[in-house]
Scaffold this active site. Sequence first.
Site, PDB file in Angstrom:
ATOM      1  CE  LYS A 197      -3.788  -2.333   2.400  1.00 33.75           C
ATOM      2  NZ  LYS A 197      -4.669  -2.287   3.593  1.00 33.75           N
ATOM      3  CE1 TYR A 240      -9.583  -2.939   0.669  1.00 25.82           C
ATOM      4  CE2 TYR A 240      -8.939  -1.145  -0.771  1.00 25.82           C
ATOM      5  CZ  TYR A 240      -8.608  -2.117   0.150  1.00 25.82           C
ATOM      6  OH  TYR A 240      -7.303  -2.273   0.554  1.00 25.82           O
ATOM      7  CG  ASN A 250      -3.301  -2.470   6.965  1.00 24.29           C
ATOM      8  OD1 ASN A 250      -3.197  -2.082   5.817  1.00 24.29           O
ATOM      9  ND2 ASN A 250      -4.323  -3.189   7.378  1.00 24.29           N
ATOM     10  CG  HIS A 254      -5.174  -6.279  -0.026  1.00 18.99           C
ATOM     11  ND1 HIS A 254      -6.349  -6.425   0.672  1.00 18.99           N
ATOM     12  CD2 HIS A 254      -5.316  -6.993  -1.177  1.00 18.99           C
ATOM     13  CE1 HIS A 254      -7.180  -7.180  -0.049  1.00 18.99           C
ATOM     14  NE2 HIS A 254      -6.576  -7.539  -1.169  1.00 18.99           N
ATOM     15  CD  GLU A 300      -8.598  -9.019  -3.617  1.00 21.48           C
ATOM     16  OE1 GLU A 300      -7.453  -9.469  -3.381  1.00 21.48           O
ATOM     17  OE2 GLU A 300      -9.378  -8.659  -2.706  1.00 21.48           O
TER      18      GLU A 300
END
Length: 138
Positions: free
Chosen positions: A9, A50, A118, A121, A132
């Site tokens: 990310k 998402y 974080n 993913h 995905e």
Amino acid sequence: MEKTFFIIKPDGVRRGLVGEVLKRIEQRGLQLDRLELRTAPDESLIDKHYEALVDKDFYPNLRNYMTSGPLVVGVISGVEAISCWRAMMGATNPAQAQPGTIRGNFAQSPEKGKAIENIVHGSDSPESAEREIALWFS
């Protein structure tokens, strides 16, 4: 061999952790099948990625975070790649991530009202991985 999708990310890219994350993937014996550095993705791609979260109160912050800068996307494969990668990532919430995991070692707890930054993913199931991978690498 199982395949899974992953993202490093924007905070992982910004903080110079791409090499460390890729090193851990390779050291664990997983194979890097695809790897791309992407400039900040557009909101429509993030919304599709998402899609189960777009109606949640926290989603606008998540979208802003995920479009805030470059990210690395890829596909890894190996024996039980999905569960292996998810164990390597650690818990979603940095405060709950065990030391030794990517999030446990590198993620930082968010300021109130901000998205959880974080680092990484990973797909949570074979179906998610397939969806995905097709979304990001169509």
